[in-house]
Motif scaffolding. Sequence first.
Motif, PDB file in Angstrom:
ATOM      1  N   HIS A 235      40.437  53.774  47.836  1.00  0.00           N
ATOM      2  CA  HIS A 235      39.892  54.631  46.446  1.00  0.00           C
ATOM      3  C   HIS A 235      40.574  53.924  45.857  1.00  0.00           C
ATOM      4  O   HIS A 235      41.734  53.989  45.523  1.00  0.00           O
ATOM      5  CB  HIS A 235      40.163  56.113  46.896  1.00  0.00           C
ATOM      6  N   ALA A 236      40.510  52.978  44.269  1.00  0.00           N
ATOM      7  CA  ALA A 236      40.987  52.286  43.745  1.00  0.00           C
ATOM      8  C   ALA A 236      41.751  52.948  43.074  1.00  0.00           C
ATOM      9  O   ALA A 236      41.910  54.051  42.105  1.00  0.00           O
ATOM     10  CB  ALA A 236      40.443  51.909  42.582  1.00  0.00           C
ATOM     11  N   THR A 237      43.129  51.992  43.144  1.00  0.00           N
ATOM     12  CA  THR A 237      43.987  52.900  41.960  1.00  0.00           C
ATOM     13  C   THR A 237      44.721  51.753  41.367  1.00  0.00           C
ATOM     14  O   THR A 237      44.459  50.241  41.562  1.00  0.00           O
ATOM     15  CB  THR A 237      45.637  53.460  42.737  1.00  0.00           C
ATOM     16  N   PRO A 238      46.264  51.667  40.531  1.00  0.00           N
ATOM     17  CA  PRO A 238      46.740  50.746  39.482  1.00  0.00           C
ATOM     18  C   PRO A 238      47.162  50.152  40.964  1.00  0.00           C
ATOM     19  O   PRO A 238      47.300  48.362  40.441  1.00  0.00           O
ATOM     20  CB  PRO A 238      47.565  51.271  38.351  1.00  0.00           C
ATOM     21  N   SER A 239      47.698  50.473  41.444  1.00  0.00           N
ATOM     22  CA  SER A 239      48.594  49.271  42.467  1.00  0.00           C
ATOM     23  C   SER A 239      47.561  48.883  43.079  1.00  0.00           C
ATOM     24  O   SER A 239      48.583  47.676  44.363  1.00  0.00           O
ATOM     25  CB  SER A 239      49.794  50.297  42.731  1.00  0.00           C
ATOM     26  N   GLN A 240      46.219  49.376  43.587  1.00  0.00           N
ATOM     27  CA  GLN A 240      45.597  48.840  44.866  1.00  0.00           C
ATOM     28  C   GLN A 240      44.112  48.570  43.988  1.00  0.00           C
ATOM     29  O   GLN A 240      43.300  49.655  44.365  1.00  0.00           O
ATOM     30  CB  GLN A 240      45.278  49.628  45.583  1.00  0.00           C
ATOM     31  N   PRO A 241      43.696  48.140  43.502  1.00  0.00           N
ATOM     32  CA  PRO A 241      42.684  48.187  42.443  1.00  0.00           C
ATOM     33  C   PRO A 241      41.288  47.020  43.044  1.00  0.00           C
ATOM     34  O   PRO A 241      40.451  47.824  43.774  1.00  0.00           O
ATOM     35  CB  PRO A 241      42.597  46.934  41.537  1.00  0.00           C
ATOM     36  N   SER A 242      41.653  47.035  44.432  1.00  0.00           N
ATOM     37  CA  SER A 242      40.615  46.247  45.765  1.00  0.00           C
ATOM     38  C   SER A 242      41.226  46.413  46.413  1.00  0.00           C
ATOM     39  O   SER A 242      42.129  46.802  47.104  1.00  0.00           O
ATOM     40  CB  SER A 242      40.020  44.894  45.400  1.00  0.00           C
ATOM     41  N   TRP A 243      40.384  46.838  47.325  1.00  0.00           N
ATOM     42  CA  TRP A 243      40.646  47.047  48.815  1.00  0.00           C
ATOM     43  C   TRP A 243      41.116  46.267  50.404  1.00  0.00           C
ATOM     44  O   TRP A 243      42.305  46.078  51.073  1.00  0.00           O
ATOM     45  CB  TRP A 243      39.621  46.721  49.815  1.00  0.00           C
ATOM     46  N   HIS A 244      41.916  44.598  49.796  1.00  0.00           N
ATOM     47  CA  HIS A 244      42.498  43.553  49.934  1.00  0.00           C
ATOM     48  C   HIS A 244      43.870  43.742  49.305  1.00  0.00           C
ATOM     49  O   HIS A 244      44.927  43.412  50.202  1.00  0.00           O
ATOM     50  CB  HIS A 244      42.793  42.665  49.389  1.00  0.00           C
ATOM     51  N   TRP A 245      44.098  45.167  48.910  1.00  0.00           N
ATOM     52  CA  TRP A 245      45.885  45.277  48.058  1.00  0.00           C
ATOM     53  C   TRP A 245      46.773  46.384  49.443  1.00  0.00           C
ATOM     54  O   TRP A 245      47.215  46.784  49.162  1.00  0.00           O
ATOM     55  CB  TRP A 245      46.003  45.488  46.738  1.00  0.00           C
ATOM     56  N   ASN A 246      45.420  47.184  50.056  1.00  0.00           N
ATOM     57  CA  ASN A 246      45.250  48.635  50.579  1.00  0.00           C
ATOM     58  C   ASN A 246      46.025  47.686  52.683  1.00  0.00           C
ATOM     59  O   ASN A 246      44.846  47.953  52.992  1.00  0.00           O
ATOM     60  CB  ASN A 246      44.052  49.362  51.511  1.00  0.00           C
ATOM     61  N   LEU A 247      46.764  48.497  52.581  1.00  0.00           N
ATOM     62  CA  LEU A 247      47.641  47.662  54.454  1.00  0.00           C
ATOM     63  C   LEU A 247      46.507  48.233  55.047  1.00  0.00           C
ATOM     64  O   LEU A 247      46.919  48.054  56.305  1.00  0.00           O
ATOM     65  CB  LEU A 247      49.186  48.247  53.751  1.00  0.00           C
ATOM     66  N   ALA A 248      45.934  49.616  55.287  1.00  0.00           N
ATOM     67  CA  ALA A 248      45.669  50.045  56.174  1.00  0.00           C
ATOM     68  C   ALA A 248      44.195  49.904  56.499  1.00  0.00           C
ATOM     69  O   ALA A 248      43.499  48.904  57.361  1.00  0.00           O
ATOM     70  CB  ALA A 248      45.802  51.422  55.739  1.00  0.00           C
ATOM     71  N   ASN A 249      43.005  48.843  55.598  1.00  0.00           N
ATOM     72  CA  ASN A 249      42.376  48.221  54.733  1.00  0.00           C
ATOM     73  C   ASN A 249      42.413  46.416  55.445  1.00  0.00           C
ATOM     74  O   ASN A 249      41.906  46.351  56.048  1.00  0.00           O
ATOM     75  CB  ASN A 249      41.764  48.234  53.634  1.00  0.00           C
ATOM     76  N   ARG A 250      43.647  45.678  55.819  1.00  0.00           N
ATOM     77  CA  ARG A 250      44.154  44.972  56.272  1.00  0.00           C
ATOM     78  C   ARG A 250      43.984  44.984  57.507  1.00  0.00           C
ATOM     79  O   ARG A 250      43.352  44.334  57.879  1.00  0.00           O
ATOM     80  CB  ARG A 250      45.428  44.396  55.146  1.00  0.00           C
ATOM     81  N   ALA A 251      44.978  45.849  57.458  1.00  0.00           N
ATOM     82  CA  ALA A 251      44.675  46.190  59.218  1.00  0.00           C
ATOM     83  C   ALA A 251      44.068  45.990  60.073  1.00  0.00           C
ATOM     84  O   ALA A 251      43.553  45.627  61.289  1.00  0.00           O
ATOM     85  CB  ALA A 251      46.118  47.570  58.985  1.00  0.00           C
ATOM     86  N   THR A 252      43.089  47.059  58.999  1.00  0.00           N
ATOM     87  CA  THR A 252      41.237  47.509  59.680  1.00  0.00           C
ATOM     88  C   THR A 252      40.834  45.577  60.134  1.00  0.00           C
ATOM     89  O   THR A 252      39.502  45.914  61.307  1.00  0.00           O
ATOM     90  CB  THR A 252      40.503  48.597  58.547  1.00  0.00           C
TER      91      THR A 252
END
Length: 258
Positions: A235-252
């Motif tokens: 779910h995009a937020t100003p600090s995490q506009p893309s899934w790349h910026w989401n640490l959980a998704n990076r780990a996934t």
Amino acid sequence: MTAPYRVRQGYLSGPTADLLVHVYEQPTAASVVLISGALGVSCAEPRYLMTLLARRLADNGATVVQYDHPADGDSPGDAASLTAADLLNAGRLAIDFGKSLSSGPVAMVGDGAGNAVTATLLRTSAVHTGILLAPCIRAWDLKDWAAMCEPGRDGLIAPAVTPGGTAAGDIWRAVYGEPIVPSQPPGPVGAGLVAELEELNPYPAMSSASCDVLVISDLDSDLGWGTAGLRLVHHATPSQPSWHWNLANRATVIDAVA
């Protein structure tokens, strides 16, 4: 503790362009993983998702080859004259190099523009397994892409910032691997490449690939194209506009591919 593999970096000389390659080489025969990344980030960037993935794969015993596309990252060349053929030829050159390092099977991981390169090369006998990261396949059904933006005097197109989900936003997501949102402006792309992007259209390749293909994406429209799919929740937020910026998704992503 010293890693059992050797890490080195250098340039491959090709018929049309030289490539910067970053290599994690195992001392004995191993599977080979080729990473064809998005435009806009050098494979030598230490915190780049693909670099973190390469390290994990090497830790797990694979020989890994990362490379920068011609005229991108640390590979030399003229971005304004970059063509679809240049990208595909670079991918073939990197595959041949990887096969020269080890006799094991070759897997290919794509991100951004590297997804289109990977999907195309999946139709060759050189690649045994493919992984596509958020390929935004819906973007490749568009027509007349070159008419969407006008190049500047340098021959590069730097599109206006567009909300995610629009046609222009999808095109740049397909090239850079991330949606284009106000907090994350896009980089420029050569006008010649934009005009030829449909030559990299992955639709034919995805319908005729003879090997296993894993698609990992936050878009439901992507997941039906592989032999297996993994949904990323973002779910995009100003600090995490893309899934790349989401640490959980990076780990996934790293866990799934490794």
